[in-house]
Design a protein around this motif. Structure first.
Motif: not given
Length: 251
Positions: A35-42, A77-82, A118-123
């Motif tokens: 699903g081309f998902k991203i996270n900051a968990s590695g 512009k809504k702050g969403n990242v893909t 920015g953010g953490s994990e999947d947020m």
């Protein structure tokens, strides 16, 4: 400076850098195949944690951040990242800011929304107008640590001058072990180590062990003098000095 194997080839038109991005919790930005998902968990830097930063050929301050799947990071512009975009477009344009505190951290700002990523994990979001702790990323080069370094101004490669115990730029072609320079990643910064395993100090001398005087933060540049810059603890950049083109901090 242009380190072979770091920016390597420009890909014809686009200067590229392979990097890993660590958030303030010490986790790598990761691109999942599903699903081309991203996270900051590695926890470690492997294939899914390697990103390619591409410079725009027309807008010097613009970069694009591409995953190992060939998809571009994007913000709206809504702050969403893909990370689904196959091609560059306004949502995939980012700029880089360097932390003035000397930590070497980068803040990545979406040009369309003007908010920082920015953010953490999947947020993960492009949400903050000014970077907070979670918007500052530690950058780790995604290459073998041993490289050849070329001065763009002098058009020469660096080598160890063992007689005078210094690094100087005087080779048209890097040849032999003395031209191998190690970029050693330490606590978000880099040490420059010569082939004799001694570390480059900001004054151009070599020391047997690392210290604050041997640590440098990493910046990348596009435009006329595209390449890598290394800045010391005083905020001065490594360059080539004098008729012998000795590597030391000056500007």
């Amino acid at each position: 400076m242009s380190p072979n194997g770091v920016n390597g080839h420009s890909g014809g038109e686009t200067l590229q850098w392979k990097v890993g991005l660590l958030n303030n919790e010490g986790r790598y930005l990761t691109a999942e195949a599903f699903g081309f998902k991203i996270n900051a968990s590695g926890n470690v830097m492997r294939k899914k944690q390697v990103w390619v930063i591409e410079h725009d050929t027309k807008e010097e301050d613009v970069v694009y951040v591409k995953s190992h799947l060939g998809r571009y990071l994007a913000g709206d512009k809504k702050g969403n990242v893909t990370c689904e975009h196959e091609d560059r477009d306004p949502e995939t344009k980012f700029t880089i800011a360097y932390n003035p505190d000397g930590s070497g951290k980068w803040a990545i700002r979406n040009k369309l929304s003007t908010y920082y990523f920015g953010g953490s994990e999947d947020m993960l979001k492009v949400y903050e107008k000014q970077p907070t702790a979670s918007e500052w990323w530690t950058i780790r080069l995604g290459v073998h640590p041993q490289v050849n370094i070329r001065s763009i101004i002098r058009s020469r490669y660096a080598r160890l001058d063992s007689e005078n115990q210094r690094i100087q730029f005087d080779e048209l072609t890097p040849w032999g072990s003395d031209a191998l320079i190690t970029l050693e990643f330490r606590d978000g910064k880099y040490a420059v180590k010569a082939s004799n395993n001694h570390y480059l100090k900001s004054d151009g001398s070599l020391a047997p062990s690392p210290s604050p005087e041997t640590m440098y933060t990493l910046e990348i540049r596009s435009g006329q003098y595209s390449g890598m810059a290394l800045k010391d603890y005083r905020g001065k950049y490594l360059t080539t000095v004098g008729k012998d083109a000795v590597m030391q901090s000056r500007n």
